[in-house]
Design a protein around this motif. Sequence first.
Motif, PDB file in Angstrom:
ATOM      1  N   ILE A   1       0.855  -1.192   0.000  1.00  0.00           N
ATOM      2  CA  ILE A   1       0.000   0.000   0.000  1.00  0.00           C
ATOM      3  C   ILE A   1       0.890   1.241   0.000  1.00  0.00           C
ATOM      4  CG2 ILE A   1      -1.795   1.279   1.238  1.00  0.00           C
ATOM      5  CD1 ILE A   1      -2.596  -1.375   2.563  1.00  0.00           C
ATOM      6  N   LEU A   2       0.655   2.117  -0.942  1.00  0.00           N
ATOM      7  CA  LEU A   2       1.355   3.400  -0.994  1.00  0.00           C
ATOM      8  C   LEU A   2       0.328   4.520  -0.918  1.00  0.00           C
ATOM      9  CD1 LEU A   2       4.008   2.889  -3.844  1.00  0.00           C
ATOM     10  CD2 LEU A   2       4.244   2.433  -1.403  1.00  0.00           C
ATOM     11  N   HIS A   3       0.486   5.386   0.082  1.00  0.00           N
ATOM     12  CA  HIS A   3      -0.383   6.564   0.216  1.00  0.00           C
ATOM     13  C   HIS A   3       0.488   7.772   0.543  1.00  0.00           C
ATOM     14  CE1 HIS A   3      -4.404   5.053  -0.259  1.00  0.00           C
ATOM     15  NE2 HIS A   3      -4.238   4.115   0.664  1.00  0.00           N
ATOM     16  N   GLY A   4       0.347   8.793  -0.243  1.00  0.00           N
ATOM     17  CA  GLY A   4       1.110  10.014   0.028  1.00  0.00           C
ATOM     18  C   GLY A   4       2.601   9.852  -0.168  1.00  0.00           C
ATOM     19  N   CYS A   5       3.001   8.907  -1.015  1.00  0.00           N
ATOM     20  CA  CYS A   5       4.422   8.680  -1.310  1.00  0.00           C
ATOM     21  C   CYS A   5       4.653   9.116  -2.761  1.00  0.00           C
ATOM     22  CB  CYS A   5       4.800   7.218  -1.109  1.00  0.00           C
ATOM     23  SG  CYS A   5       4.406   6.570   0.532  1.00  0.00           S
ATOM     24  N   THR A   6       4.809  10.412  -2.977  1.00  0.00           N
ATOM     25  CA  THR A   6       4.808  10.981  -4.331  1.00  0.00           C
ATOM     26  C   THR A   6       5.898  10.387  -5.214  1.00  0.00           C
ATOM     27  OG1 THR A   6       4.012  13.037  -3.349  1.00  0.00           O
ATOM     28  CG2 THR A   6       4.785  13.139  -5.630  1.00  0.00           C
ATOM     29  N   GLU A   7       7.126  10.348  -4.699  1.00  0.00           N
ATOM     30  CA  GLU A   7       8.250   9.847  -5.493  1.00  0.00           C
ATOM     31  C   GLU A   7       8.036   8.382  -5.890  1.00  0.00           C
ATOM     32  OE1 GLU A   7      10.895  11.467  -6.609  1.00  0.00           O
ATOM     33  OE2 GLU A   7      10.381  13.383  -5.683  1.00  0.00           O
ATOM     34  N   LEU A   8       7.615   7.569  -4.924  1.00  0.00           N
ATOM     35  CA  LEU A   8       7.392   6.148  -5.203  1.00  0.00           C
ATOM     36  C   LEU A   8       6.239   5.952  -6.189  1.00  0.00           C
ATOM     37  CD1 LEU A   8       7.733   4.358  -1.738  1.00  0.00           C
ATOM     38  CD2 LEU A   8       9.272   4.195  -3.681  1.00  0.00           C
ATOM     39  N   SER A   9       5.157   6.687  -5.973  1.00  0.00           N
ATOM     40  CA  SER A   9       3.989   6.547  -6.854  1.00  0.00           C
ATOM     41  C   SER A   9       4.334   6.903  -8.287  1.00  0.00           C
ATOM     42  CB  SER A   9       2.841   7.429  -6.345  1.00  0.00           C
ATOM     43  OG  SER A   9       2.384   6.975  -5.088  1.00  0.00           O
ATOM     44  N   ASN A  10       5.130   7.971  -8.449  1.00  0.00           N
ATOM     45  CA  ASN A  10       5.516   8.381  -9.805  1.00  0.00           C
ATOM     46  C   ASN A  10       6.438   7.355 -10.454  1.00  0.00           C
ATOM     47  OD1 ASN A  10       4.034  10.702  -9.590  1.00  0.00           O
ATOM     48  ND2 ASN A  10       5.762  11.978  -8.921  1.00  0.00           N
ATOM     49  N   ARG A  11       7.318   6.771  -9.659  1.00  0.00           N
ATOM     50  CA  ARG A  11       8.293   5.829 -10.218  1.00  0.00           C
ATOM     51  C   ARG A  11       7.648   4.507 -10.604  1.00  0.00           C
ATOM     52  NH1 ARG A  11      14.264   3.982  -7.978  1.00  0.00           N
ATOM     53  NH2 ARG A  11      14.607   2.435  -9.596  1.00  0.00           N
ATOM     54  N   TYR A  12       6.794   3.998  -9.720  1.00  0.00           N
ATOM     55  CA  TYR A  12       6.235   2.657  -9.944  1.00  0.00           C
ATOM     56  C   TYR A  12       4.793   2.694 -10.452  1.00  0.00           C
ATOM     57  CZ  TYR A  12      10.308   1.300  -7.177  1.00  0.00           C
ATOM     58  OH  TYR A  12      11.575   1.130  -6.714  1.00  0.00           O
ATOM     59  N   HIS A  13       4.248   3.891 -10.593  1.00  0.00           N
ATOM     60  CA  HIS A  13       2.859   4.050 -11.049  1.00  0.00           C
ATOM     61  C   HIS A  13       1.895   3.295 -10.142  1.00  0.00           C
ATOM     62  CE1 HIS A  13       4.671   5.811 -14.578  1.00  0.00           C
ATOM     63  NE2 HIS A  13       5.358   4.694 -14.799  1.00  0.00           N
ATOM     64  N   ILE A  14       2.145   3.459  -8.851  1.00  0.00           N
ATOM     65  CA  ILE A  14       1.297   2.820  -7.837  1.00  0.00           C
ATOM     66  C   ILE A  14       0.714   3.910  -6.957  1.00  0.00           C
ATOM     67  CG2 ILE A  14       1.198   1.233  -5.878  1.00  0.00           C
ATOM     68  CD1 ILE A  14       3.757  -0.082  -6.942  1.00  0.00           C
ATOM     69  N   ASN A  15      -0.569   3.825  -6.694  1.00  0.00           N
ATOM     70  CA  ASN A  15      -1.182   4.703  -5.690  1.00  0.00           C
ATOM     71  C   ASN A  15      -2.339   3.945  -5.054  1.00  0.00           C
ATOM     72  OD1 ASN A  15      -1.579   7.003  -4.155  1.00  0.00           O
ATOM     73  ND2 ASN A  15      -3.143   7.783  -5.554  1.00  0.00           N
ATOM     74  N   GLY A  16      -2.211   3.670  -3.791  1.00  0.00           N
ATOM     75  CA  GLY A  16      -3.241   2.887  -3.110  1.00  0.00           C
ATOM     76  C   GLY A  16      -2.767   1.472  -2.840  1.00  0.00           C
ATOM     77  N   ARG A  17      -3.696   0.534  -2.880  1.00  0.00           N
ATOM     78  CA  ARG A  17      -3.421  -0.849  -2.492  1.00  0.00           C
ATOM     79  C   ARG A  17      -3.286  -1.717  -3.737  1.00  0.00           C
ATOM     80  NH1 ARG A  17      -5.056  -3.361   2.455  1.00  0.00           N
ATOM     81  NH2 ARG A  17      -5.079  -5.638   2.350  1.00  0.00           N
ATOM     82  N   LEU A  18      -2.267  -2.570  -3.773  1.00  0.00           N
ATOM     83  CA  LEU A  18      -2.127  -3.463  -4.919  1.00  0.00           C
ATOM     84  C   LEU A  18      -1.732  -4.862  -4.458  1.00  0.00           C
ATOM     85  CD1 LEU A  18       1.088  -4.133  -5.756  1.00  0.00           C
ATOM     86  CD2 LEU A  18       1.043  -1.742  -6.344  1.00  0.00           C
ATOM     87  N   ASP A  19      -2.069  -5.823  -5.298  1.00  0.00           N
ATOM     88  CA  ASP A  19      -1.654  -7.205  -5.076  1.00  0.00           C
ATOM     89  C   ASP A  19      -0.188  -7.311  -5.485  1.00  0.00           C
ATOM     90  OD1 ASP A  19      -1.040  -9.986  -5.611  1.00  0.00           O
ATOM     91  OD2 ASP A  19      -3.196 -10.370  -5.425  1.00  0.00           O
ATOM     92  N   TRP A  20       0.706  -7.462  -4.519  1.00  0.00           N
ATOM     93  CA  TRP A  20       2.144  -7.388  -4.741  1.00  0.00           C
ATOM     94  C   TRP A  20       2.628  -8.474  -5.696  1.00  0.00           C
ATOM     95  CZ3 TRP A  20       6.244  -4.503  -4.697  1.00  0.00           C
ATOM     96  CH2 TRP A  20       7.522  -5.039  -4.554  1.00  0.00           C
ATOM     97  N   GLN A  21       2.222  -9.702  -5.439  1.00  0.00           N
ATOM     98  CA  GLN A  21       2.704 -10.812  -6.255  1.00  0.00           C
ATOM     99  C   GLN A  21       2.204 -10.702  -7.699  1.00  0.00           C
ATOM    100  OE1 GLN A  21       4.979 -12.738  -5.093  1.00  0.00           O
ATOM    101  NE2 GLN A  21       4.820 -12.112  -2.950  1.00  0.00           N
ATOM    102  N   GLU A  22       0.950 -10.320  -7.878  1.00  0.00           N
ATOM    103  CA  GLU A  22       0.409 -10.160  -9.228  1.00  0.00           C
ATOM    104  C   GLU A  22       1.115  -9.036  -9.967  1.00  0.00           C
ATOM    105  OE1 GLU A  22      -1.873 -11.829 -11.129  1.00  0.00           O
ATOM    106  OE2 GLU A  22      -1.634 -13.350  -9.566  1.00  0.00           O
ATOM    107  N   TRP A  23       1.404  -7.952  -9.238  1.00  0.00           N
ATOM    108  CA  TRP A  23       2.085  -6.797  -9.842  1.00  0.00           C
ATOM    109  C   TRP A  23       3.474  -7.198 -10.345  1.00  0.00           C
ATOM    110  CZ3 TRP A  23       6.304  -3.612  -8.186  1.00  0.00           C
ATOM    111  CH2 TRP A  23       6.433  -2.402  -8.882  1.00  0.00           C
ATOM    112  N   LEU A  24       4.175  -7.998  -9.524  1.00  0.00           N
ATOM    113  CA  LEU A  24       5.508  -8.444  -9.933  1.00  0.00           C
ATOM    114  C   LEU A  24       5.442  -9.292 -11.199  1.00  0.00           C
ATOM    115  CD1 LEU A  24       7.215  -9.402  -6.547  1.00  0.00           C
ATOM    116  CD2 LEU A  24       7.640  -7.384  -7.945  1.00  0.00           C
ATOM    117  N   LYS A  25       4.446 -10.181 -11.271  1.00  0.00           N
ATOM    118  CA  LYS A  25       4.307 -11.036 -12.455  1.00  0.00           C
ATOM    119  C   LYS A  25       4.069 -10.203 -13.709  1.00  0.00           C
ATOM    120  CE  LYS A  25       2.408 -14.984  -9.914  1.00  0.00           C
ATOM    121  NZ  LYS A  25       1.175 -15.772  -9.668  1.00  0.00           N
TER     122      LYS A  25
END
Length: 728
Positions: free
Chosen positions: A693-717
Amino acid sequence: MAETFLLDIAQRVVEKIAHLSMEELGLAFNVESDLRKLKETMSSIKAVLLDAERQQHQNEKLRLCMWKLRDIFYDAEDVVDDFKCEALRKQVVNHPNISFKVRFLASCSLPLSFSFKMGHKIKSINQRLNELATEWNNFKLGQGADNRHVFHRETHSCVNSSDVIGRDVDKENIIDLLMKPSEDPNIPVIPIVGIGGLGKTTLTQLVYNDDRVTRCFPLKIWICVSDEFDLSRLLKLIIHSINKGEKCDNLTVEALQICLRSLLNDKKFLLVLDDVWNENRARWIELRDILGSMDYLCGSKIIVTTRSLKVAFIMSSIHPYELKGLPFEDCLTLFIKWAFNNEDERQYPNLMRIGKEIVQKCKGVPLAVRTLGSLLFLKTDESYWISIRDSEIWMLEQSENDILPVLKLSYNHLPSHLQRCLALLSLYKKDEIYYSDQVVYLWMANGLVEHPKQKQDWEDVGDQYLNELMSRCLIQMNQDYGDVFTFKMHDLIHDLALEVSQKECKIVNCQTKTIDENVRHLSFCDDKQINVAQVFTKLKKVRTVMVQEVSKESKAIHESLVSLCVSNFKYIRALCLQDSPLTALPYSIGALKHLRELDLTNCCNIKKLPSSFYKLRRLQSLRMRGVPLMQLPVSMETLIELRYLEITIKAKKLKGSRLRRWTSLQCLALVDCDNLECLSEEMKCLTELTHLILHGCTELSNRYHINGRLDWQEWLKKKRIPFDDLFN
């Protein structure tokens, strides 16, 4: 009446003893035989607890004996958990990925001292059980089937429509469903669902007696099913409803269905099955098939009333009609009808003003309105009305058909493990928005979640519990976020939870003067000053402390409270200090070796964790959103049982060496990590991590295109690139 929860506590302790490994048993010398004796004694007591629960309400000595047993069982659970704590300490000492300094500190313990203490504690518990055995055996309790859920209610089809207020729209909706043609190959079933006291039976009575329904259905049959969904019994009730003179008490099921066929005789009928609790689909299908085998069912319908969505879905292919509470104005009209006589309300404007506030407490439930209105009938003393207004509904005297006893039927119908889970929800404030994951981790911290079956996680079992409570209308979905959701609890269900948990849980406010020393769970819900030292000095056995509203301005109260937890509550499992003004946790917090949940959300004045934090090895859930740590501290690397971590980091990169130890971590939430530029490559060691879960993490969200909750294992695949490349 307050519940002992004895059956479920016994079940959990026996289960924990059974799951002790040989390695854990070997931590103390010569305790195997004493533990075996403890398990056997508890198992034999558990075998007759169902009979004890049935008899306790008529036997005060038995009830007191059960309370004594509860305290012994809790102490036994603490001892078994001591083995787990010591085993975890040794695991840390031998863990190759934990720094030498931390392993050295963890090794500073005396095995002989632990062995001696455990041996003494187990013998003491066995001795206490032996001392109670004579008294327990005198009750001559026996083993028997679990018929705690069997109860018999009687309802009927008669109703005075002038007494019913605010259900005209619902009545028309149900009649529309009755008149609507159906393509269902089976006889159509219309389920009406809602909590006890909403008026499901009353609404059905209105529909049943409507002239249009009578004209449409030449034969109408009313059956109060209650808890016993037995095919033979139901067929006899249906036959007697059609023809009271029919002698069928000694007939077989085959003879009963032949008799029913002859009585129906090609008639179109409406069958009401009121107050259904049966969740055994096979039993329903037996009855449905007998009714369906009669060729002349074209146009016949069944109405079912139930408190369970599961029952509704078992019995019907159409969406259940979920009955809602009455609007305030309708509730007020109903209240006046029950509280006053012949328009007397006009003579008492002051009472009416208080009455409106009383009606607000009922939250749209007609039976609650009727219960409180009846208590006030012909009472004109203003102080009495004020006392009713200011009292919790569960504390008021009520008769069998009043709101709380009626709601208690839903509670009694729960399995014992769900009863404890529901009771613990009383710690939250009324009108609280509950978060499913927080509730599940609170249950896990207190050992209320059953050991998961193969390929299940503890969190999955907790979610099943919540879904079960939801299907029984004891909680209601608020918002679904996928893997987590928020839910609400009706105020009257909260009152029910308060009533059954009153010797287990305590809501603390500025008016609290004393607390039973055997209370296990505390919730602080007052923003006024509380004299912590005066109220809690005698408490030793508390397992949960939740701070929801304690004067945020007074840092001294919070410091005193945490100090008390450390000094007095050695077996505390959950400590929730959201929004506390604390500037630091005391070094002595490391003494809380049984702590499994720690919530420091928005404790923004805490800048770092004490070096003793490594001792909190049993932590499963750690919430530190809004605690501005510069980096993951080295003291966290021993938290090898951590399953949920919510954290705010001010560094640019996570120190990976801390991460690789958390091999049980299921969910990692990074919140307001403004400076964090990349994830750590050590996250590949988190083999159990399912959600990031990423919330309010601007640098990380921009780099990985993640904002909110994600299924980690599915995302890696889906990335389809080498793991290490994600962090370059």
